[in-house]
Design a protein around this motif. Structure first.
Motif, PDB file in Angstrom:
ATOM      1  N   SER A 211       0.830  -1.213   0.000  1.00  0.00           N
ATOM      2  CA  SER A 211       0.000   0.000   0.000  1.00  0.00           C
ATOM      3  C   SER A 211       0.860   1.256   0.000  1.00  0.00           C
ATOM      4  O   SER A 211       0.490   2.269  -0.583  1.00  0.00           O
ATOM      5  CB  SER A 211      -0.918  -0.014   1.224  1.00  0.00           C
ATOM      6  OG  SER A 211      -0.167   0.056   2.420  1.00  0.00           O
ATOM      7  N   ILE A 212       2.031   1.208   0.644  1.00  0.00           N
ATOM      8  CA  ILE A 212       2.928   2.360   0.624  1.00  0.00           C
ATOM      9  C   ILE A 212       3.449   2.607  -0.789  1.00  0.00           C
ATOM     10  O   ILE A 212       3.586   3.756  -1.232  1.00  0.00           O
ATOM     11  CB  ILE A 212       4.090   2.137   1.612  1.00  0.00           C
ATOM     12  CG1 ILE A 212       3.571   2.150   3.055  1.00  0.00           C
ATOM     13  CG2 ILE A 212       5.170   3.193   1.442  1.00  0.00           C
ATOM     14  CD1 ILE A 212       4.617   1.797   4.077  1.00  0.00           C
ATOM     15  N   LEU A 213       3.735   1.529  -1.522  1.00  0.00           N
ATOM     16  CA  LEU A 213       4.286   1.652  -2.873  1.00  0.00           C
ATOM     17  C   LEU A 213       3.211   1.838  -3.935  1.00  0.00           C
ATOM     18  O   LEU A 213       3.554   1.980  -5.112  1.00  0.00           O
ATOM     19  CB  LEU A 213       5.121   0.409  -3.210  1.00  0.00           C
ATOM     20  CG  LEU A 213       6.434   0.255  -2.425  1.00  0.00           C
ATOM     21  CD1 LEU A 213       7.079  -1.073  -2.748  1.00  0.00           C
ATOM     22  CD2 LEU A 213       7.383   1.394  -2.731  1.00  0.00           C
ATOM     23  N   ARG A 214       1.944   1.814  -3.555  1.00  0.00           N
ATOM     24  CA  ARG A 214       0.884   1.945  -4.548  1.00  0.00           C
ATOM     25  C   ARG A 214       0.957   3.264  -5.327  1.00  0.00           C
ATOM     26  O   ARG A 214       0.777   3.273  -6.549  1.00  0.00           O
ATOM     27  CB  ARG A 214      -0.481   1.805  -3.863  1.00  0.00           C
ATOM     28  CG  ARG A 214      -1.650   1.779  -4.844  1.00  0.00           C
ATOM     29  CD  ARG A 214      -1.585   0.582  -5.752  1.00  0.00           C
ATOM     30  NE  ARG A 214      -2.532   0.674  -6.861  1.00  0.00           N
ATOM     31  CZ  ARG A 214      -2.612  -0.202  -7.858  1.00  0.00           C
ATOM     32  NH1 ARG A 214      -1.798  -1.236  -7.871  1.00  0.00           N
ATOM     33  NH2 ARG A 214      -3.485  -0.055  -8.807  1.00  0.00           N
ATOM     34  N   PRO A 215       1.234   4.416  -4.676  1.00  0.00           N
ATOM     35  CA  PRO A 215       1.380   5.650  -5.478  1.00  0.00           C
ATOM     36  C   PRO A 215       2.504   5.574  -6.492  1.00  0.00           C
ATOM     37  O   PRO A 215       2.423   6.188  -7.562  1.00  0.00           O
ATOM     38  CB  PRO A 215       1.663   6.722  -4.403  1.00  0.00           C
ATOM     39  CG  PRO A 215       1.111   6.166  -3.148  1.00  0.00           C
ATOM     40  CD  PRO A 215       1.298   4.690  -3.228  1.00  0.00           C
TER      41      PRO A 215
ATOM     42  N   ALA B  32       2.855   3.950 -14.030  1.00  0.00           N
ATOM     43  CA  ALA B  32       2.145   3.277 -15.116  1.00  0.00           C
ATOM     44  C   ALA B  32       1.034   4.118 -15.732  1.00  0.00           C
ATOM     45  O   ALA B  32       0.786   4.003 -16.940  1.00  0.00           O
ATOM     46  CB  ALA B  32       1.572   1.951 -14.609  1.00  0.00           C
ATOM     47  N   HIS B  33       0.374   4.948 -14.962  1.00  0.00           N
ATOM     48  CA  HIS B  33      -0.840   5.592 -15.468  1.00  0.00           C
ATOM     49  C   HIS B  33      -0.784   7.118 -15.404  1.00  0.00           C
ATOM     50  O   HIS B  33      -1.049   7.783 -16.411  1.00  0.00           O
ATOM     51  CB  HIS B  33      -2.059   5.083 -14.685  1.00  0.00           C
ATOM     52  CG  HIS B  33      -2.208   3.595 -14.723  1.00  0.00           C
ATOM     53  ND1 HIS B  33      -2.482   2.894 -15.866  1.00  0.00           N
ATOM     54  CD2 HIS B  33      -2.079   2.667 -13.726  1.00  0.00           C
ATOM     55  CE1 HIS B  33      -2.551   1.603 -15.597  1.00  0.00           C
ATOM     56  NE2 HIS B  33      -2.295   1.432 -14.311  1.00  0.00           N
TER      57      HIS B  33
ATOM     58  N   LEU C 277       4.556  -3.586 -11.758  1.00  0.00           N
ATOM     59  CA  LEU C 277       4.844  -2.604 -12.804  1.00  0.00           C
ATOM     60  C   LEU C 277       4.683  -3.211 -14.182  1.00  0.00           C
ATOM     61  O   LEU C 277       4.128  -2.581 -15.099  1.00  0.00           O
ATOM     62  CB  LEU C 277       6.272  -2.063 -12.630  1.00  0.00           C
ATOM     63  CG  LEU C 277       6.508  -1.090 -11.472  1.00  0.00           C
ATOM     64  CD1 LEU C 277       7.975  -0.721 -11.388  1.00  0.00           C
ATOM     65  CD2 LEU C 277       5.678   0.161 -11.634  1.00  0.00           C
ATOM     66  N   HIS C 278       5.150  -4.446 -14.362  1.00  0.00           N
ATOM     67  CA  HIS C 278       5.025  -5.083 -15.677  1.00  0.00           C
ATOM     68  C   HIS C 278       3.562  -5.271 -16.039  1.00  0.00           C
ATOM     69  O   HIS C 278       3.154  -5.037 -17.188  1.00  0.00           O
ATOM     70  CB  HIS C 278       5.764  -6.425 -15.670  1.00  0.00           C
ATOM     71  CG  HIS C 278       5.753  -7.117 -16.999  1.00  0.00           C
ATOM     72  ND1 HIS C 278       4.804  -8.060 -17.336  1.00  0.00           N
ATOM     73  CD2 HIS C 278       6.559  -6.985 -18.085  1.00  0.00           C
ATOM     74  CE1 HIS C 278       5.029  -8.488 -18.562  1.00  0.00           C
ATOM     75  NE2 HIS C 278       6.080  -7.856 -19.048  1.00  0.00           N
ATOM     76  N   SER C 279       2.751  -5.695 -15.067  1.00  0.00           N
ATOM     77  CA  SER C 279       1.317  -5.886 -15.342  1.00  0.00           C
ATOM     78  C   SER C 279       0.635  -4.559 -15.664  1.00  0.00           C
ATOM     79  O   SER C 279      -0.174  -4.475 -16.598  1.00  0.00           O
ATOM     80  CB  SER C 279       0.647  -6.542 -14.135  1.00  0.00           C
ATOM     81  OG  SER C 279       1.254  -7.767 -13.829  1.00  0.00           O
ATOM     82  N   GLU C 280       0.958  -3.505 -14.887  1.00  0.00           N
ATOM     83  CA  GLU C 280       0.304  -2.216 -15.105  1.00  0.00           C
ATOM     84  C   GLU C 280       0.786  -1.549 -16.381  1.00  0.00           C
ATOM     85  O   GLU C 280       0.008  -0.885 -17.068  1.00  0.00           O
ATOM     86  CB  GLU C 280       0.564  -1.300 -13.907  1.00  0.00           C
ATOM     87  CG  GLU C 280      -0.051  -1.775 -12.599  1.00  0.00           C
ATOM     88  CD  GLU C 280      -1.561  -1.774 -12.639  1.00  0.00           C
ATOM     89  OE1 GLU C 280      -2.133  -0.913 -13.332  1.00  0.00           O
ATOM     90  OE2 GLU C 280      -2.177  -2.632 -11.985  1.00  0.00           O
TER      91      GLU C 280
ATOM     92  N   TYR D 149       2.934   2.255 -20.939  1.00  0.00           N
ATOM     93  CA  TYR D 149       4.116   2.209 -21.796  1.00  0.00           C
ATOM     94  C   TYR D 149       4.193   0.946 -22.635  1.00  0.00           C
ATOM     95  O   TYR D 149       4.722   0.979 -23.751  1.00  0.00           O
ATOM     96  CB  TYR D 149       5.376   2.322 -20.931  1.00  0.00           C
ATOM     97  CG  TYR D 149       5.494   3.645 -20.230  1.00  0.00           C
ATOM     98  CD1 TYR D 149       5.806   4.808 -20.940  1.00  0.00           C
ATOM     99  CD2 TYR D 149       5.281   3.758 -18.862  1.00  0.00           C
ATOM    100  CE1 TYR D 149       5.907   6.034 -20.294  1.00  0.00           C
ATOM    101  CE2 TYR D 149       5.381   4.972 -18.213  1.00  0.00           C
ATOM    102  CZ  TYR D 149       5.691   6.105 -18.932  1.00  0.00           C
ATOM    103  OH  TYR D 149       5.790   7.314 -18.303  1.00  0.00           O
ATOM    104  N   LEU D 150       3.683  -0.184 -22.153  1.00  0.00           N
ATOM    105  CA  LEU D 150       3.736  -1.446 -22.904  1.00  0.00           C
ATOM    106  C   LEU D 150       2.337  -1.861 -23.323  1.00  0.00           C
ATOM    107  O   LEU D 150       1.999  -3.044 -23.318  1.00  0.00           O
ATOM    108  CB  LEU D 150       4.388  -2.542 -22.048  1.00  0.00           C
ATOM    109  CG  LEU D 150       5.767  -2.237 -21.481  1.00  0.00           C
ATOM    110  CD1 LEU D 150       6.275  -3.425 -20.694  1.00  0.00           C
ATOM    111  CD2 LEU D 150       6.744  -1.863 -22.583  1.00  0.00           C
ATOM    112  N   ASP D 151       1.519  -0.879 -23.675  1.00  0.00           N
ATOM    113  CA  ASP D 151       0.116  -1.107 -24.031  1.00  0.00           C
ATOM    114  C   ASP D 151       0.007  -2.217 -25.075  1.00  0.00           C
ATOM    115  O   ASP D 151       0.586  -2.135 -26.163  1.00  0.00           O
ATOM    116  CB  ASP D 151      -0.473   0.199 -24.569  1.00  0.00           C
ATOM    117  CG  ASP D 151      -1.956   0.079 -24.871  1.00  0.00           C
ATOM    118  OD1 ASP D 151      -2.528  -0.991 -24.619  1.00  0.00           O
ATOM    119  OD2 ASP D 151      -2.545   1.061 -25.356  1.00  0.00           O
ATOM    120  N   GLY D 152      -0.767  -3.267 -24.710  1.00  0.00           N
ATOM    121  CA  GLY D 152      -0.986  -4.359 -25.649  1.00  0.00           C
ATOM    122  C   GLY D 152      -2.414  -4.452 -26.105  1.00  0.00           C
ATOM    123  O   GLY D 152      -2.815  -5.461 -26.683  1.00  0.00           O
TER     124      GLY D 152
END
Length: 1410
Positions: free
Chosen positions: A84-88, A94-95, A157-160, A167-170
Motif C-alpha cells: 500500500s505504501i508503494l501503490r502511489p 504506469a498511469h 509494474l510489468h502488469s500495469e 508504456y507497454l500497451d498491448g
C-alpha cells in the motif's frame, strides 16, 4: 512541525486561491523558470509524489504498524502494508505519468509534442528514479520484507505497464492509439478507428517500446539474482525467506523474458536477445542451486531428520513450482506427428513453448533449451516417484556448487547452458538409475505394469512435505495435459506412484503425517482419474496403467466411466460432420430447456406486476396517486379516475362529522394532497375548518379598482388565545385549543419553510425565508413538524457533540443547547439546508444549496440580532452557536461517510459559504470561533484515508484522496475565517489569534498539515500585519506556554514514577540511556510531544522578540515542569542559532543574561552553550568570549566570586595562557564542571589530542584551547598549595581524568607522561602526582606496560629519580608491579639493572627477588 530556523524564510500564503490573502514580502514578478514551464512543473509534482512514497518505504522499519484497526476490519500483514505504501509509485509510473504527458501535449501543442513529453516523463520518473531505487532495495536492503515488496513491485509494474494507455500497451497495435501516446483500447470498448499515422514514426515508437520493455525485464531479473545467492542473510530463516521471494519473482519473470527474447530473435536482433538471455540463465541457475545444492552448501541439515527437512520446505515448494515453469517453457506444445491446426490453442499471452522461439540464433537454440526441459521433467518425475530427491554424488554436487558460487562453469566451458545442466543432469540421473533397475526387474517378472522400488535402500538428499508433494503431483498432471509429448511418461509416473503410494514402507513419509499420507494418496488417484478421462490416454496407450492403478485402489467403476468418456471424446474428434452436429443438437436442446424455464419465471413475475397495477388502479384516488410532473398529464389522469371515486367519504370514528359535498374543490384537494385530504384526522380541526376562526369581508372598491378586504377573528378564539398568552387559567377545551394551535403553527411553519426552499422564483424564496425566520423566533415552544424534525435533532446532536469537543466553552454551549430545546423551529431552520433530503446533486443544486444555506441562516441570525435589542441579549449569540455547530457537524458527518455524495455536497457548500456568512454577521463571539476551530480536527480522517490496502482499486484510492482533500479544504476555510476576524474585527482579534495559536501549538486538535498551515498563518500573516496583531500573537503564545507548563506540572509525578519503573527495567536488562534529553518512558514521550509544539512556537516568536526568552526560562524552571525544561533544552540549539544569526551572538548573549534570574541559570547556561555548537568548525568569536566573560563578572557564585560556568561555552576559543589562569577555578568546582570544561577546551583540537603544542612564536601567545595531552600535563603541574586546594582534591582531579578513558585514553596518557619525563631530563622536577599516575596507568592500561618498562622507567633512572624520596618510593613500587607480569618480554628488570648499586640494593632490600 516546522523548524525555527526555517520560519523566517517562509513567505507562502496558506491559501493560494484566496483573494483576500495578505501579500508577505514577495515579488510577483520574480517567477522561477521551472514554474513557468508546465512540463517541468508536472515533472516536479510527479517526482515529489514518488519521492514521498519511496522515502516512506525506505524509512519503514519492516514491521507491521501498531495503528489499531477499526471494528470488523482485518489487520494488514507487513507485505500488504508495504504494497500500500508503494501503490502511489505504481500509479504514477504506469498511469499518471502517461496521462500527464498526453494532457500536456494536447494543452500546449505549440510548445510540446507527445513524444517529447512521454520521453521526458519516462526518463525522469522511471529510468532515473523508480527503477534504480527499487532495484537497489531489492538487491541490498537489510530487511527481508522490504526486499520482497521491491521484488513484487517489478511484477506489478510489468502488469500495469501492459494495460491500456501505459508504456507497454498491448490493447491495440495502432501506433496512434497505443499507450503511452494514446488512450489504448480498453476491454469491451469495441472497435475504435485509429487516426492516420506516419509508418516511420510508428516503427520508431515500437522500438522505444521494446527498449523500455527490455529495461524493465532486465532490472526485474537483476533484482531476483542476488536474493537467490546463498548467505544473503546470516540468519537461516531470513535467508530462506528472501530466497523464497526471489524464486517467486523469478517464476513470474521467466515467461515475459522468454517472449521478449523470441521477439528480438524474430526481429534479427540477436544481441538484444542475448543481453537478456544471460541474466535469465543465471537466474535459473540460482533457483536450481537453492533446490539441489543446499545440502552441499550447508543450508540444510545433512540428515533426513524431520526438523532439518521442514525448515527448507517453504523454499523447496517455490523451487518446484519454478521447475514446472521451466519444463513448460522449454518443451514443445505439439507431438511430432500432429499438425498445429489440430491442437487446441492456449492463450498466447499466458503460455510459452519452444514453437514460439524462432530459429536462427547462434546460442539460443531450441535443442539446448529442450535438453534442459527434458532433464527438469525427469527430475520432477523422480520427486513424485521417490517422494524426494535421490542422493546425488557428493563430488558432482561440490563441483556444481563451486561453479554456481563463482558464477562460472566448473567444466571450463563458456556455454551458458552448462551450469544449469551441471545441476539438473546429476539430479535427473540419480533418479533414472533407480527407475532403470526397477524396469529391468519388471521385464524379468513378466508383468508389464509391475513396478517396485526398493525404497529401504534408496537414500534421499531431501524429502517432500505434503505441500511440496502436492505441487509436484500438480506439475506432472499439468504438463501431461499442456504438453502432450510428456503425457505418457506423466501418466506412467502418477500411476506407478498410485500403485505404490506413500506410507507403504518405513522410508516413506519422513515429513508426512497420517493425514498428509491420506491426502496425497487421494490426490494421486484423482490425478490418475483426470488423465484417464483425457483422450490422449487412449492415443498414447497409457490408459492401461492408469486403469490398473485405479482398480488396485478400488475405483474400478470410476475408471471404466473415465475410459468410456475419453474414447467418446476421441471418437467425436475423429468423427465426421454428422457426429459433431448430433452433439451440437444435444447441447442446443439442453440450452433451450434452460431458456424455457427462465422465460416461465419471467412471465410469472410480469403477471404478478400486472396484478399489482390492476389492484392499484381499482383503488383509485382513495389510496392516493403519484401525479405526473406535467400538469396536462395530471389533469388527464384525474379525469380518467373520476369514475373510481367512492360515492361517499370513507367512514370515520366521529359521527358528528360535517358533510362535505364532492365538488371541484374536493377533487382538487385530493389531487394536490395525493389523496391525503380524503383521510383527514378529525382531531386536527385546523385541517378541517381552521379557517373558520377568521372572517373575511369585502368593502368598497378603492381607487385601484380592488375591494378593500377586512380580516376579523372569531371572538371566542381571540379570548382563548389571550388567556393562554397571559397565563390565566383555561378550560379543558381552551387547553386543547392551545395544543391544537401549536400543532397547526408547526405544520404551517413547515409548509412555509418547504415551499420557500422549493420555490423557483428567487423573490418568492427570499420572501418565504423572511417569513420563516420571523415565525421561528416568534413561535417559541412550538415543536417541529415531522418533515423538519430531523433538522432539529441534527442541531441538538451537533451542539452535544460540540460540548464534548470544546470544554472551554461548555457553559456557553449548554445555554445554546437549552435554547435549541426551547425553540425547535429555530434549530430546525438553522440546520434545514444542512440536512440530507435524498435529492439529486447536479451542479445547479450545489450552487442553490450554497445560496439557500446563506439566505435562510442569515435571515435567522439577523432576526435574532434585532430581537436581542429588546429581549434576551444572548439570543443572537445562542443562534450563532447553533448555526456554527450545525455546520461543523455536517462536515464531521461527511468525513465519517465520504461515500455519501449528498452529505459531501452539503458539507462543501456549507464550509465554502461559512467565511462569507460570518463575515456578514453583525458580530461574532469567542465561543463561535472555538467552534469554527473544531473544523480543523481532521487527524483521524487523514489517517483513515491515508491508509491504503492492496485490494484498494485506483478508483477507491482516488476517492479517498478526494475526501481527504475536501476535509483539508474545509479546515483551511476555518483558518481563513480566523484570519479575516483577526484583520477585520478588532474586538475579537485576541480570540481569533488565540484559536489560531492553539491550533498551531497542538492544543486544539488538527492534522499535521493544518497545524503547519496555522503556524504559517500566525508567523507569516498575522504577526507581520501590525503591532497590535504581533502583540496579540505574543500574548496568545504566552498563554499556550502557560498551558504547557501546567500540563507538565500536573503530570510530573506520573512521569516520574514511569521513568523510575523504566529505569529499573533497563537496569535489569543491562540497558542504558544514550542521551539525557531522550524520553525515558512512554509517558514522558507523550508529554514531550504535547509540550514541544508550544515551545517551538514561542521560540520562533522569540527570534523576532528576544524579550520572550524570559518567559521561556521562567516557565522551564518552575518546580515540577521537568518535561517542559527537557523540551526547551532539546530545542534550544535551534533558538540559539536563529537568534545569533538575527541579532548577533554576543548581543543576544548579554541581553538574555540580563533577563535571566539566578533560578533560571541552568537554562541560561544551556542557551550560551548552544551559541557555540560543536558542529560549527570555527572558533567562538572574540566578541562572544568578551560577552561571556562580562556575564561571568556580573553573575557571582555563592562565595561572591565570578561563576566559572558562564565562560565554559567559549573556553575552546580562549587563549591557552588565559585558560591556565582559569584552570584552578575549574578544579575547585565539581567533577561534572571540571569534565565539561576539559571537554570544551579540547573539542576543536581532536587531531592534537596526543600532542603538547609549542607556541609558534615564544614572544606571542596565540594558541587557543587546550588539548587532552596539555590538560593532563597542566593538571599535574598545578601548585595546589598556591591555589588553595587540598592535596586530596589535586590527586582526585587526576584520578577523575584517568577514569574517563574515552577522552584520556592510553595514548593521551602516554603522551603526557612522556612530555613530563622529557622535561624531567631537562632539569625540571617531577610533579607530585607523577609516579602515582604511572602506577594507576599500570593498573588501567595494560597496553602501556612495555613502554613503561623499557622506556619510561629507564628514563627516570637516567634523570636520577632516586634523588626525590617520594618519587623514588613510587618508582620502586611501579617497578615491583611490572617485574613479574607474566607477559613474555615485558618486565622492569632491565630498568632495575640500570639502577646504581646503592639504589639497587635498597630496592632488593625492600622487594627481594623471588
Amino acid at each position: 512541525m516546522m523548524q525555527i530556523d526555517e520560519i523566517d524564510n517562509i513567505n507562502q500564503q496558506i491559501i493560494d486561491d484566496d483573494d483576500n490573502a495578505a501579500i508577505i514580502d514577495s515579488d510577483a514578478s520574480d517567477i522561477d523558470e521551472e514554474e513557468a514551464s508546465p512540463l517541468l512543473s508536472a515533472l516536479d509534482d510527479l517526482e515529489s509524489r514518488v519521492v514521498t512514497a519511496l522515502n516512506e518505504f525506505k524509512s519503514h522499519p519492516g514491521t507491521v504498524g501498531s495503528t489499531a484497526t477499526s471494528a470488523g476490519s482485518v489487520k494488514q500483514s507487513i507485505h500488504q502494508e508495504l504494497a500500500s505504501i508503494l501503490r502511489p509509485v505504481v500509479e504514477v509510473s504506469a498511469h499518471t505519468g502517461p496521462s500527464t504527458a498526453r494532457a500536456l501535449a494536447s494543452s500546449y501543442p505549440q510548445n510540446y509534442t507527445i513524444e517529447m513529453c512521454v520521453d521526458e516523463i519516462y526518463t525522469r520518473i522511471n529510468s532515473e528514479l523508480i527503477l534504480p531505487v527499487i532495484l537497489e532495495s531489492a538487491q541490498s536492503d537489510t530487511i527481508p520484507a522490504k526486499r520482497s515488496a521491491s521484488l513484487a513491485l517489478f511484477h506489478t509494474l510489468h502488469s500495469e505497464w501492459c494495460k491500456a494507455g501505459s508504456y507497454l500497451d498491448g490493447s491495440t497495435s495502432a501506433p496512434s492509439l497505443a499507450g503511452p501516446y494514446g488512450p489504448g483500447i480498453s476491454p469491451g470498448s469495441g472497435h475504435v478507428s485509429a487516426p492516420p499515422f506516419n509508418p516511420a514514426e510508428g516503427q520508431r515508437r515500437n522500438q522505444i517500446k521494446s527498449a523500455r520493455r527490455a529495461e524493465l525485464l532486465r532490472r526485474w531479473v537483476q533484482s531476483a539474482i542476488p536474493n537467490l545467492t546463498p548467505g544473503t542473510f546470516t540468519n537461516a530463516t531470513l535467508d530462506a525467506s528472501a530466497a523464497g521471494r526471489g524464486v517467486l519473482s523469478a517464476s513470474a519473470a521467466l515467461k515475459p523474458c522468454l517472449r521478449y527474447m523470441a521477439e528480438r530473435i524474430g526481429s534479427a536482433d540477436d544481441a538484444g536477445a542475448l543481453r537478456l538471455f544471460l541474466p535469465v540463465m543465471r537466474m535459473i541457475e540460482g533457483v536450481l542451486g537453492r533446490l539441489f545444492l543446499e545440502r552441499t552448501r550447508g543450508g540444510e541439515s545433512t540428515s533426513m531428520d524431520k526438523k532439518g527437512q521442514v525448515e527448507g520446505d517453504a523454499l523447496r515448494s517455490s523451487c518446484i513450482k519454478f521447475l514446472e515453469i521451466v519444463v513448460l517453457c522449454f518443451s514443445k506444445k505439439e507431438l511430432p506427428f500432429q499438425a498445429a491446426s489440430r491442437m487446441k490453442k492456449d492463450n498466447v499471452a499466458n503460455d510459452f513453448s519452444l514453437e514460439d522461439l524462432p530459429p536462427g540464433h547462434p546460442i539460443i537454440t531450441r535443442e539446448s533449451l529442450e535438453e534442459i526441459g527434458d532433464y527438469a521433467f525427469s527430475t520432477l518425475r523422480g520427486l513424485v516417484l521417490l517422494g524426494g530427491q535421490a542422493a546425488i554424488d557428493p563430488n558432482l554436487l561440490l563441483a556444481a556448487a563451486a561453479s554456481s558460487s563463482s558464477g562460472s562453469n566448473f567444466m571450463g566451458g563458456s556455454n551458458p547452458f552448462t551450469p544449469i545442466l551441471d545441476i539438473l543432469k546429476p539430479a535427473a540421473l540419480a533418479f533414472l538409475n533407480f527407475e532403470t533397475d526397477a524396469e529391468k526387474a519388471e521385464a524379468a517378472g513378466g508383468d508389464k505394469n509391475a513396478f517396485t522400488l526398493d525404497r529401504a535402500n534408496i537414500e534421499l538428499d531431501f524429502g517432500l512435505s505434503q505441500k511440496s508433494y502436492s505441487l509436484s503431483i500438480n506439475a506432472i498432471q499439468m504438463l501431461a495435459t499442456k504438453r502432450p509429448v510428456y503425457f505418457k511418461e506423466s501418466s506412467v509416473c502418477l500411476a506407478r506412484r498410485a500403485i505404490d503410494p506413500p506410507g507403504t514402507s518405513d522410508n516413506d513419509g519422513v515429513l508426512l503425517s497420517k493425514a498428509a499420507i491420506t491426502g496425497i494418496r487421494t490426490h494421486l488417484r484423482s490425478s490418475c482419474l483426470t488423465l484417464l478421462r483425457h483422450f490422449l490416454s487412449v492415443t498414447s496407450g497409457s490408459w492401461e496403467v492408469l486403469a490398473d492403478a485405479l482398480k488396485q485402489a478400488g475405483m474400478e467403476t470410476q475408471a471404466d466411466r473415465a475410459l468410456k468418456a475419453s474414447k467418446q471424446q476421441l471418437n467425436l474428434m475423429k468423427g465426421g460432420r454428422a457426429a459433431r452436429n448430433r452433439a451440437a443438437v444435444f447441447y442446443e436442446w439442453d440450452t433451450s430447456a434452460d431458456d424455457s424455464r427462465a422465460a416461465k419465471r419471467q412471465r410469472d413475475t410480469d403477471d404478478a406486476q400486472a396484478r399489482v397495477r390492476a389492484a392499484k388502479m381499482a383503488r383509485g384516488l382513495g389510496s392516493g396517486i403519484q401525479l405526473p410532473t406535467s400538469m396536462v398529464d395530471a389533469c388527464e389522469l384525474v379525469l380518467l379516475n373520476l369514475d373510481n371515486l367512492p360515492p361517499k367519504r370513507p367512514p370515520v370514528a366521529s359521527s358528528k362529522q360535517r358533510k362535505q359535498p364532492i365538488d371541484l374543490d374536493f377533487v382538487v384537494d385530493a389531487v394536490v394532497s395525493n389523496g391525503a385530504s380524503l383521510a383527514m384526522e378529525e382531531n386536527h380541526w385546523y385541517d378541517r375548518d381552521g379557517g373558520d376562526g377568521w372572517a373575511i369581508e369585502e368593502g368598497e372598491v378603492g381607487e385601484d379598482g380592488r375591494p378593500v378586504l377586512t380580516f376579523k377573528m372569531n371572538s371566542s378564539v381571540l379570548d382563548a388565545g389571550m388567556k393562554i398568552a397571559q397565563g390565566e387559567k383555561v378550560k379543558d377545551t381552551e387547553k386543547a385549543f392551545a395544543e391544537q394551535s401549536k400543532l397547526a403553527s408547526s405544520m404551517a411553519f413547515s409548509r412555509v419553510l418547504m415551499s420557500s426552499s422549493n420555490a423557483r422564483s428567487s423573490a418568492v424564496a427570499d420572501f418565504g425565508k423572511q417569513i420563516a425566520a420571523r415565525l421561528a423566533l416568534t413561535l417559541e415552544g412550538v415543536k417541529a413538524a415531522s418533515e423538519i424534525e430531523r433538522s432539529h435533532v441534527m442541531t441538538v446532536e451537533a451542539v452535544e457533540s460540540s460540548i464534548k469537543k470544546n470544554a472551554e466553552t461548555e457553559e456557553e454551549l449548554a445555554g445554546a443547547l437549552e435554547f435549541a430545546l426551547e425553540n425547535p423551529l429555530v434549530s430546525s431552520s438553522l440546520a434545514y439546508d444542512l440536512t440530507p433530503k435524498g435529492l439529486s446533486s447536479d451542479e445547479n443544486e450545489v450552487s442553490n444549496a450554497a445560496a439557500s444555506t446563506s439566505a435562510l441562516a442569515m435571515r435567522i441570525l439577523n432576526e435574532a440580532y434585532v430581537c436581542s435589542f429588546n429581549e434576551d441579549k444572548a439570543k443572537y449569540e445562542k443562534c450563532l452557536d447553533l448555526f456554527v455547530s450545525s455546520v461543523v457537524n455536517a462536515c464531521d458527518l461527511s468525513n465519517q461517510n465520504p461515500k455519501d455524495n449528498e452529505r459531501k455536497r452539503i458539507a462543501n457548500a456549507a464550509a465554502s459559504s461559512l467565511p462569507h456568512q460570518l463575515g456578514a454577521a453583525p458580530f461574532l463571539t469567542p465561543s463561535s470561533l472555538n467552534l469554527v476551530s473544531s473544523l480543523c480536527d481532521i487527524e483521524e480522517v487523514v489517517k483513515k484515508f491515508s491508509t491504503k490496502t492492496p485490494s484498494q482499486t485506483i478508483a477507491e484510492a482516488a476517492a479517498a484522496r478526494t475526501a481527504k482533500a475536501a476535509a483539508e479544504k474545509r479546515a483551511t476555510a476555518a483558518l481563513l475565517i480566523l484570519r479575516d476576524v483577526a484583520f477585520q474585527r478588532d474586538a475579537l482579534r485576541g480570540s481569533a489569534v488565540d484559536c489560531a495559536v492553539a491550533i498551531a501549538s497542538g492544543r486544539l486538535p488538527a492534522s499535521a498539515q493544518i497545524e503547519d498551515k496555522a503556524l504559517k498563518l500566525v508567523m507569516n500573516v498575522i504577526f507581520p500585519k501590525n503591532v497590535d496583531c504581533a502583540d496579540k500573537v505574543i500574548t496568545s503564545a504566552a498563554k499556550e506556554l502557560e498551558f504547557a507548563t501546567r500540563f507538565a506540572i500536573e503530570n510530573h509525578e506520573k512521569i516520574k514514577k514511569a521513568n523510575e519503573a523504566s529505569a529499573r527495567k533497563k537496569e535489569k536488562h543491562g540497558y542504558s540511556s544514550k542521551s539525557a534529553l531522550a524520553p525515558q518512558s512512554d509517558e514522558e514521550k507523550q508529554a514531550l510531544d504535547r509540550v514541544r509544539k508550544p515551545v517551538v512556537l514561542v521560540m520562533a516568536l522569540a527570534v523576532r522578540r528576544p524579550e520572550i526568552i524570559k518567559a521561556i526560562m521562567e516557565n522551564g524552571c518552575r518546580d515540577g515542569a521537568d518535561v517542559l525544561a527537557k523540551a526547551i533544552r532539546t530545542n534550544m540549539p535551534k533558538l540559539a542559532r536563529a537568534a545569533a544569526t538575527k541579532h548577533g551572538s554576543a548581543k543576544i548573549a548579554v541581553q538574555v543574561a540580563d533577563m535571566a534570574s539566578e533560578k533560571e541559570a541552568p537554562l541560561l547556561i544551556c542557551f550560551l552553550d548552544n551559541l557555540v555548537t560543536a558542529a560549527d568548525k570555527s572558533l567562538p568569536s572574540q566578541e562572544l568570549i568578551d560577552a561571556c566573560q562580562e556575564i561571568q563578572k556580573a553573575r557571582l557564585d555563592a562565595d561572591g566570586k565570578p561563576d566559572i560556568r558562564y565562560i565554559m561555552p567559549v573556553v575552546s576559543g580562549i587563549k591557552r595562557v588565559e585558560l591556565l589562569k582559569e584552570l584552578p577555578d575549574f578544579v575547585k568546582g565539581s567533577d561534572e564542571i571540571l569534565k565539561t570544561a576539559l571537554h570544551r577546551m579540547s573539542e576543536r583540537l581532536g587531531r592534537y589530542s596526543m600532542i603538547f603544542r609549542d607556541e609558534p612564536d615564544p614572544t606571542e601567545n596565540t594558541l587557543r584551547g587546550m588539548s587532552s595531552c596539555e590538560q593532563m600535563v597542566y593538571l599535574h603541574q598545578l601548585d595546589f598549595h598556591a591555589i588553595g586546594i587540598p592535596q586530596k582534591r589535586y590527586l582526585d582531579v587526576i584520578r577523575v581524568c584517568l577514569e574517563d578513558d574515552e577522552v584520556f585514553n592510553d595514548r593521551v596518557v602516554q603522551a603526557a607522561l612522556d612530555y613530563i619525563s622529557g622535561k624531567f631530563l631537562e632539569g625540571e622536577s617531577l610533579p607530585l602526582a607523577y609516579m602515582r599516575t604511572i602506577i594507576l596507568t599500570c593498573s588501567k592500561h595494560e597496553s602501556l606496560h612495555s613502554w613503561i618498562c623499557h622506556v619510561l622507567l629507564p628514563r627516570l633512572v637516567e634523570g636520577q629519580v632516586h634523588s626525590d624520596k617520594r618519587q623514588w618510593e613510587g618508582w620502586m613500587r611501579c617497578a615491583k608491579m611490572l617485574e613479574n607480569t607474566g607477559d613474555q618480554g615485558i618486565s622492569s628488570l632491565e630498568a632495575i639493572e640500570k639502577l646504581p648499586e646503592e639504589q639497587k640494593k635498597m630496592y632488593r632490600a625492600k622487594y627481594p627477588k623471588k
